[in-house]
Write a protein that holds these residues in place. Structure first.
Motif, mmCIF file in Angstrom:
data_model
loop_
_atom_site.group_PDB
_atom_site.id
_atom_site.type_symbol
_atom_site.label_atom_id
_atom_site.label_comp_id
_atom_site.label_asym_id
_atom_site.label_seq_id
_atom_site.Cartn_x
_atom_site.Cartn_y
_atom_site.Cartn_z
ATOM 1 N N LEU A 10 -43.497 20.698 11.629
ATOM 2 C CA LEU A 10 -44.970 20.728 11.244
ATOM 3 C C LEU A 10 -44.658 20.308 9.232
ATOM 4 O O LEU A 10 -45.800 20.194 9.135
ATOM 5 C CB LEU A 10 -45.994 21.418 11.529
ATOM 6 C CG LEU A 10 -45.570 21.643 13.126
ATOM 7 C CD1 LEU A 10 -46.852 22.205 13.367
ATOM 8 C CD2 LEU A 10 -46.495 20.341 13.503
ATOM 9 N N GLY A 11 -43.908 20.351 8.368
ATOM 10 C CA GLY A 11 -43.896 20.544 6.600
ATOM 11 C C GLY A 11 -43.785 21.870 6.481
ATOM 12 O O GLY A 11 -43.939 22.992 7.630
ATOM 13 N N PHE A 12 -44.393 21.592 5.238
ATOM 14 C CA PHE A 12 -44.005 22.909 4.450
ATOM 15 C C PHE A 12 -46.289 23.662 4.632
ATOM 16 O O PHE A 12 -46.524 22.750 5.392
ATOM 17 C CB PHE A 12 -44.176 23.058 3.139
ATOM 18 C CG PHE A 12 -43.027 22.753 2.781
ATOM 19 C CD1 PHE A 12 -41.898 23.667 2.986
ATOM 20 C CD2 PHE A 12 -42.014 21.211 2.656
ATOM 21 C CE1 PHE A 12 -40.749 23.915 2.174
ATOM 22 C CE2 PHE A 12 -40.746 20.555 1.919
ATOM 23 C CZ PHE A 12 -40.220 22.093 1.935
ATOM 24 N N VAL A 13 -46.052 25.084 4.350
ATOM 25 C CA VAL A 13 -47.551 26.131 4.957
ATOM 26 C C VAL A 13 -48.230 24.651 3.924
ATOM 27 O O VAL A 13 -49.160 24.993 4.057
ATOM 28 C CB VAL A 13 -46.843 26.955 4.574
ATOM 29 C CG1 VAL A 13 -48.084 28.052 4.662
ATOM 30 C CG2 VAL A 13 -45.661 27.854 5.864
ATOM 31 N N GLY A 14 -48.055 25.201 2.236
ATOM 32 C CA GLY A 14 -48.753 24.120 1.558
ATOM 33 C C GLY A 14 -47.361 24.084 0.457
ATOM 34 O O GLY A 14 -46.484 23.664 0.089
ATOM 35 N N GLU A 15 -48.601 24.098 -1.049
ATOM 36 C CA GLU A 15 -47.996 23.500 -2.310
ATOM 37 C C GLU A 15 -47.459 24.680 -2.624
ATOM 38 O O GLU A 15 -46.616 26.288 -1.866
ATOM 39 C CB GLU A 15 -48.788 23.007 -2.930
ATOM 40 C CG GLU A 15 -49.994 22.243 -2.737
ATOM 41 C CD GLU A 15 -48.880 20.436 -2.619
ATOM 42 O OE1 GLU A 15 -48.190 20.378 -3.375
ATOM 43 O OE2 GLU A 15 -49.284 19.699 -1.606
ATOM 44 N N LYS A 16 -45.796 24.075 -4.040
ATOM 45 C CA LYS A 16 -44.950 25.233 -3.737
ATOM 46 C C LYS A 16 -46.163 25.810 -5.174
ATOM 47 O O LYS A 16 -46.912 25.610 -5.783
ATOM 48 C CB LYS A 16 -44.252 24.043 -4.967
ATOM 49 C CG LYS A 16 -42.752 25.432 -5.746
ATOM 50 C CD LYS A 16 -41.703 24.315 -5.775
ATOM 51 C CE LYS A 16 -40.618 25.374 -6.292
ATOM 52 N NZ LYS A 16 -40.080 25.736 -5.481
ATOM 53 N N GLY A 17 -45.758 27.690 -5.098
ATOM 54 C CA GLY A 17 -46.381 28.400 -5.642
ATOM 55 C C GLY A 17 -47.274 28.175 -5.467
ATOM 56 O O GLY A 17 -48.836 29.426 -5.860
ATOM 57 N N THR A 18 -48.052 28.224 -4.513
ATOM 58 C CA THR A 18 -49.331 28.707 -3.903
ATOM 59 C C THR A 18 -49.429 29.748 -2.951
ATOM 60 O O THR A 18 -48.836 29.707 -2.255
ATOM 61 C CB THR A 18 -49.762 27.572 -3.393
ATOM 62 O OG1 THR A 18 -50.072 25.987 -3.755
ATOM 63 C CG2 THR A 18 -51.575 27.665 -2.447
#
Length: 320
Positions: free
Chosen positions: A291-299
């Protein structure tokens, strides 16, 4: 809270600071302490361990353990992390984790600490002008002002300088040139169209293909949570990051830093939540589909729901 006496001892060429508490040298060592931090400190000292060795074993920073023992909870990254640290530290020292957590909650009651809303996947962005845009705007204004000033000064100089007199030798008419000899007439050369090089277009990868390629390039890591039979949710790590997974009753399932290539199989239990300081390092896999990454990098993501219904609903909203 018990009073603390701090003493310093010099050993060799280096200065080592040790802290001795009045309760450590008191004859009444079995008297119940006032805070959960003092309980943790006393249990650690009875085991004869220092904070450095406990930090290496639990994978928790030494300054966080010291903050727990000193009841300086404002130094910790958040209430959720503090509860996880206290639960792991109590279990390691042989104390009752549930009782330690309840004492911690009683101590911080009324401090006004508010956790993030677990229903949101990402924190709401701040509604303000980005700092980089403001700086670029100021530089553009300075450039326009300097350009206007430079054009104005250049125009004044052009008007103020008198025209130089043309030398007499340049004003005289040049002698007539002899007529050119007629050129031989040659047949026109055949026109040849230039060769057009053929440039092969590079294939464009979709986000799913790019994520699959990145997952293939990951090293073979370790698998955690293999005992969770019937797991439907798997978390794959693309970069080193810490993960905290808890149940509805704040039961701790995992609280540690995983490396690139590692995976964690979450238990198929209602009320599970996930917390991580780097959402861009975690890929979410549901029933074998990414389903892709959980969120933006560093968030920072706190208390993200891992219920299958919530995961499916969030994926549909993202696709829409």
């Amino acid at each position: 809270m018990a009073k603390v006496t701090r003493l310093s001892f010099e050993q060799g060429d280096s200065l080592e600071r040790k802290r001795l508490h009045l309760r450590e040298i008191s004859a009444d060592a079995d008297t119940p302490l006032d805070t959960v931090g003092q309980d943790l400190r006393t249990a650690r000292q009875r085991k004869g361990e220092d904070l450095a060795s406990v930090s290496r074993h639990l994978k928790i920073r030494k300054d966080y353990l010291d903050a727990l023992e000193e009841s300086q909870f404002d130094i910790l990254p958040g209430r959720t992390y503090a509860i996880g640290f206290i639960r792991s530290y109590s279990e390691y020292l042989g104390l009752d984790p549930r009782a330690s957590v309840e004492r911690y909650k009683a101590e911080i009651a009324g401090l006004g600490e508010i956790d993030a809303d677990p229903a949101t996947l990402q924190p709401e962005p701040e509604r303000k002008l980005p700092q980089g845009t403001l700086v670029i705007g100021i530089l553009l204004l300075i450039g326009v002002a300097y350009g206007g000033y430079y054009l104005s000064v250049s125009a004044d100089r052009m008007l103020a300088e008198p025209e130089a007199a043309v030398p007499e030798r340049l004003t005289a008419a040049p002698p007539p040139a002899p007529p050119p000899a007629p050129a031989p007439i040659a047949p026109p050369a055949p026109t040849v169209a230039p060769a057009v090089p053929v440039i092969a277009e590079a294939p464009v990868q979709t986000p799913a293909e790019a994520l699959a390629a990145a997952a293939t390039a990951l090293p073979a890591g370790r698998a955690y949570g293999t005992q969770n039979v019937g797991s439907r949710i798997t978390v794959r790590f693309h970069a080193a990051a810490r993960i905290l997974v808890q149940g509805a009753d704040e039961r701790l399932f995992i609280n540690r830093t995983l490396e690139p290539g590692d995976i964690y199989h979450a238990p198929n239990v209602a009320g599970m939540t996930l917390t991580t300081p780097d959402a861009g390092a975690l890929e979410l896999i549901f029933d074998g589909a990414s389903l892709g990454f959980v969120g933006e990098k560093g968030t920072l993501i706190e208390a993200l729901s891992l219920n299958p219904q919530d995961i499916v609903h969030r994926a549909q909203q993202t696709a829409g």
